[in-house]
Design a protein around this motif. Structure first.
Motif, short mmCIF file in Angstrom:
data_model
loop_
_atom_site.label_atom_id
_atom_site.label_comp_id
_atom_site.label_asym_id
_atom_site.label_seq_id
_atom_site.Cartn_x
_atom_site.Cartn_y
_atom_site.Cartn_z
N SER A 17 0.82 -1.21 0.00
CA SER A 17 0.00 0.00 0.00
C SER A 17 0.86 1.26 0.00
CB SER A 17 -0.93 0.00 1.22
OG SER A 17 -0.16 -0.02 2.42
N MET A 18 2.09 1.13 0.39
CA MET A 18 2.99 2.29 0.44
C MET A 18 3.99 2.31 -0.73
SD MET A 18 3.82 2.13 4.50
CE MET A 18 2.51 1.86 5.69
N LEU A 19 4.12 1.21 -1.43
CA LEU A 19 5.05 1.14 -2.54
C LEU A 19 4.30 1.13 -3.86
CD1 LEU A 19 7.54 -1.57 -1.19
CD2 LEU A 19 7.76 0.91 -1.06
N HIS A 20 4.88 1.73 -4.85
CA HIS A 20 4.28 1.77 -6.16
C HIS A 20 4.46 0.43 -6.86
CE1 HIS A 20 3.79 6.06 -5.69
NE2 HIS A 20 5.09 6.18 -5.39
N VAL A 21 3.63 0.22 -7.87
CA VAL A 21 3.76 -1.00 -8.66
C VAL A 21 5.02 -0.91 -9.53
CG1 VAL A 21 1.28 -1.42 -8.64
CG2 VAL A 21 2.29 0.00 -10.45
N PHE A 22 5.34 -2.03 -10.19
CA PHE A 22 6.56 -2.11 -11.00
C PHE A 22 6.50 -1.13 -12.18
CE2 PHE A 22 8.69 -3.81 -14.76
CZ PHE A 22 9.99 -3.93 -14.29
#
Length: 947
Positions: A540-545
């Motif tokens: 939820s805190m990290l962006h997708v690839f």
């Protein structure tokens, strides 16, 4: 087939298949492939390396190309040099690296690190053309002629592979570019053309193998002109098939009609051995893979197949392979921050260290934050080791990893990412509170149990196979999978961690490999990904690839720029201060070194002076000793010379005495023979005279008695006068002899002052003169004796006849004999007086000649003593002596003839004969005395010959 000390980089086989040439950097060797034995070896200087040695096609010639651009042609059978190509012009001089020869062996193409191509005519042995490639070409990596079935081996199309990975085919006659293969994004590493020129096989830089059809590439070039007649055809009877124009509609893109099989280049993936090293697996990005299917496959097998892993990774990461952008980063060189990388990370493999240094430098040039990131080498090293043969893929994999799986790592730079570590700690607190509490109780923070695993991306705690298996799953899932792996690793290791109580034990645990099954850890990660609540879940805190953009790399500025700038400024200030300090310390060290050097030089100078002084004393002593030895040797040599000279003088003296003794014996024998002959003739004459006188004695007794009475008084008076004159002549002769002896001794004393060389010359000349004089005197004496004997015999015969006539006449004229006898006596006295005067004149002439000779000898000796080197030694030739002796002989003959012509009576002729005989005997005695005196003088003075 041993013999090379360095690696072999070229093998050329003869057209017959019997011989082969193997080439390395230092030598080339010719092998017989029937016996596999080495025939010859080409040795070169170390400064001149070998570039390439190969057989010319369809010929028996070997061409050797060296690194100094010299090219030689050798005969294969005899290995004799056939010719050498001249040096290329200075205006287009390049260092040859690659070569190609046409199939007929007539044209040689050579290239190197330049965009110029040199074409040599091997028949004319000269450079006939220089081709300039386009400006984009900076270096030529490979050359090969394109064969043609109809050109009889004189190939016209040359393939040129340049540094940009593009192979261009040009016509060497028209210098036109025909076609090219490869591109900047898909470059060619190496290429080869089939023997018939139908296909081109190329190994690409991404590891794939492409097969090109030359016919298709040249189809546009060889296309015939359009026909002049065109036909209009009717519509076909059959209807169009609806499936032929059917198109698939997809979201976001329009599917174009597929290209025909004829125009599509087929791509096939070659399978490699399972046992091959995974570091060399470099595969091309390929479309058509489905991520979901890959995840299903990964969950089923736990990992990707080893032979497809690199290909799958590149597909999952969607690497753009921006060659141009990466080359621009790589061209900037090694970054300042990584110049001394080997000191901090001493890697055994220099190639691996060089690749790591270039990759880190490219990252630092891409973003300034990476030049100050201390854990970047630990983060990039596993990928560098994996992709060490393809630096572009390595760089893009690390950059993709940083952008996606290292999100928010640099927000608290230069501190560890507190936000990321807090996420890990929250998940760990949710799933294993006991373990977290154990960490808190022992003052173990997330910087100790989480951050070491993240900054090394588990490369320190996992083996290679485990690490590859883990990153198969990391690259196939959300970027939060890596953070969950940290939590899962701690949870799976809770038993040993709970037993640790010391901080050092915790540090050791998270920096070394542990007995842990990676499959269990991966399953635990998937469980945590599914069971973690959304509010604390990292996804939820990290962006997708997000993949890297194609063409240019994205800007990376997810870090506190002011901190980086401040650190950069501080680092620059510290670097400047350190440089100033190093400069000052270097100056001080240089000054100290100069002082030390000066002190060492002074000490060395003093020591050298001391050594020189001692050496000088030693040399002086040795010199004195040598001089003493030399003086002694000279003395010994002088004594030896004196002894040799004395021996030589003795030998010369003995030889001279022996020779003179032999001459003297010969002269004495000749004189004895002449004396015997003279005595024999005198005896015969006396016997004849005595016989005649006895017959006439009785008849003349009376006349003799009367004659004696008349002549007694006159004889007494004449005898007294003659005796007085004889005494005066004797005194004058004695004075003359004394004067001559005085002059002779003066000549001897003067001659003794001359040097030994002059003595030798005088001795030789005087010996020659004496020999000539002796020979002349001997001949004169013999001639004189013969003439005297002849005169005496004729006189005797005339005397006998005259006496007979006188006796017959006197018998008839007895009375007138007294008066005639008296007149004859007076006439005889006058004749004797005339004869005496003539003898005195002859004696005076002889005395004057002798005086002149002695005076001349004395003057010459004095002049030579004063100037021994300017004037020559007086020499008297044999001809002069002989002529003088002959002149004296002629004078004597004239005198004797005059005497004989003035003797009319018997008594006068008898008196004249007696006088001639006495003179002859006197001269013989004088000659003997002179010889005896001369022999005695020679024995007393062997170094001087006296005439």
């Amino acid at each position: 087939m041993r013999g090379h000390e360095s690696s072999v980089f070229s093998i050329s086989v003869h057209a017959s298949g019997r011989y082969a040439i193997t080439t390395s950097s230092d030598t080339a060797q010719l092998w017989d492939l029937d016996t596999f034995q080495r025939k010859r070896k080409l040795n070169i200087l170390q400064s001149v390396g070998i570039q390439k040695v190969f057989f010319l096609p369809l010929s028996n010639t070997i061409l050797s190309c060296f690194k100094d651009n010299s090219i030689f042609a050798w005969e294969c059978d005899t290995l004799s040099c056939r010719y050498q190509l001249p040096a290329p012009p200075e205006s287009s001089s390049i260092l040859y690296k690659v070569f190609a020869v046409t199939r007929d062996g007539r044209i040689l193409a050579a290239g190197g690190k330049s965009n110029h191509l040199h074409l040599w005519c091997l028949e004319a042995k000269q450079l006939f053309r220089i081709i300039q490639m386009p400006a984009r070409v900076r270096a030529i990596r490979h050359l090969e002629f394109l064969p043609d079935s109809f050109d009889a081996g004189s190939n016209q199309v040359l393939g040129v592979l340049s540094q940009d990975g593009i192979m261009r085919f040009v016509n060497i006659q028209t210098c036109k570019l025909l076609f090219e293969i490869g591109s900047l994004d898909e470059g060619i590493s190496s290429s080869v053309i089939s023997p018939h020129g139908r296909y081109i096989a190329s190994i690409m830089e991404n590891g794939s193998l492409n097969i090109y059809s030359v016919q298709a590439l040249t189809q546009e070039i060889n296309k015939p002109p359009p026909p002049l007649v065109k036909v209009i055809e009717d519509l076909p009877k059959s209807k169009l098939n609806s499936g032929d124009l059917k198109m698939k509609v997809t979201s976001g893109r329009v599917q174009r009609p597929a290209r025909s099989r004829e125009n599509r280049i087929q791509t096939r993936i070659l399978k490699k051995d399972l046992t091959g090293s995974f570091e060399n697996k470099e595969n091309e990005l390929s479309d058509g893979l489905n991520k979901k299917r890959l995840q299903i496959l990964l969950k089923g097998y736990g990992e990707y197949p080893m032979k497809y892993r690199m290909f799958i990774w590149r597909s999952l990461l969607q690497l753009p392979e921006n060659h141009t952008a990466f080359n621009s980063l790589e061209d900037k060189g090694v970054h300042v921050a990584f110049l001394n990388l080997q000191k901090k990370y001493p890697i055994k493999s220099r190639k691996l260290l060089r690749v790591l240094q270039r990759t880190l430098s490219a990252l630092a040039h891409w973003s300034a934050i990476f030049s100050d990131t201390p854990y970047l080498p630990l983060l990039a090293f596993p990928f560098v080791k994996l992709f060490q043969n393809n630096q572009l893929i390595c760089f893009e994999v690390v950059a993709t990893l940083i952008i996606n799986w290292c999100q928010h790592w640099f927000e608290y730079f230069p501190n560890p990412p507190i936000n990321i570590l807090s996420m890990i700690e929250n998940v760990l607190a949710f799933h294993d509170k006991e373990l977290l509490q154990h960490f808190i109780d022992h003052d173990i923070t997330s910087q100790l149990y989480a951050w070491p695993l993240l900054e090394t991306i588990f490369s320190e705690v996992l083996t290679r196979e485990e690490w590859l298996k883990l990153f198969d799953n990391v690259f196939s899932n959300h970027p939060s999978f890596l953070l969950m792996t940290v939590v899962a690793y701690n949870i799976c290791s809770r038993a040993p961690l709970l037993n640790c109580s010391l901080k050092d034990d915790f540090e050791y645990f998270f920096h070394h490999r542990n007995n842990l099954d990676i499959s269990v850890v991966i399953k635990e990660v998937y469980r945590l990904m599914d069971t973690t609540p959304t509010d604390i879940h990292p996804d939820s805190m990290l962006h997708v690839f997000v993949a890297l953009t194609k063409g240019q790399y994205p800007v990376f500025n997810q870090y506190p720029k002011f901190i980086v700038d401040y650190q950069t400024q501080e680092r620059e200030r510290i670097r400047n201060d350190e440089l100033d300090y190093l400069r000052e310390r270097q100056m001080v060290e240089d000054m100290q070194a100069e002082v030390d050097q000066q002190r060492v030089e002074d000490e060395a100078w003093y020591q050298k002076q001391e050594l020189l002084r001692k050496a000088e004393e030693t040399r002086r002593e040795l010199l004195l000793q040598e001089e003493e030895k030399m003086v002694q040797q000279r003395q010994r040599l002088a004594s030896v010379k004196r002894e040799l000279k004395v021996k030589e003088m003795h030998l010369q003296d003995a030889t001279r005495r022996r020779f003179l003794k032999l001459q003297q014996d010969q002269r004495e024998m000749e004189l004895r023979r002449l004396d015997d002959e003279l005595e024999r003739k005198v005896h015969m004459r006396d016997r004849e005279i005595a016989t005649t006188a006895k017959d006439l004695e009785m008849r003349h007794l009376e006349l003799e008695s009367q004659k004696r009475l008349y002549e007694k008084q006159n004889l007494i008076r004449n005898q007294e006068a003659v005796a007085k004159e004889m005494r005066e002549d004797t005194d004058a002769y004695r004075r003359k002899v004394d004067l001559e002896e005085h002059m002779f001794h003066k000549l001897i004393e003067t001659g003794q002052t001359q040097n030994q060389k002059t003595h030798k010359l005088i001795e030789e000349n005087l010996a020659k003169a004496e020999q000539a004089c002796l020979n002349a005197d001997w001949r004169i004496q013999a001639l004189h004796k013969q003439r005297c004997d002849d005169l005496q015999r004729s006189e005797c015969y005339q005397e006998v006849a005259r006496l007979l006539r006188e006796n017959r006449r006197k018998e008839t004229e007895v009375l007138n004999s007294m008066m005639g006898e008296e007149a004859k006596k007076w006439q005889e006295a006058e004749e004797k007086d005339f004869h005496l005067k003539s003898e005195k004149k002859a004696s005076a002439l002889s005395d004057a000649s002798r005086k002149w000779f002695l005076q001349k000898e004395i003057n010459d000796a004095l002049e030579h003593a004063e100037h021994p080197y300017t004037k020559g030694v007086p020499r008297y030739q044999n001809g002069q002596v002989v002529s003088s002796c002959l002149s004296r002989t002629s004078q004597l003959n004239d005198i004797s003839e005059a005497d004989s012509s003035t003797c009319p009576s018997f008594s006068q002729r008898r008196i004249q004969w007696d006088t001639t005989e006495r003179d002859l005997m006197e001269r013989v005695r004088n000659l003997r005395q002179r010889l005896t005196v001369q022999t005695r003088n020679r024995c007393q003075t062997p170094h001087l010959l006296v005439t």
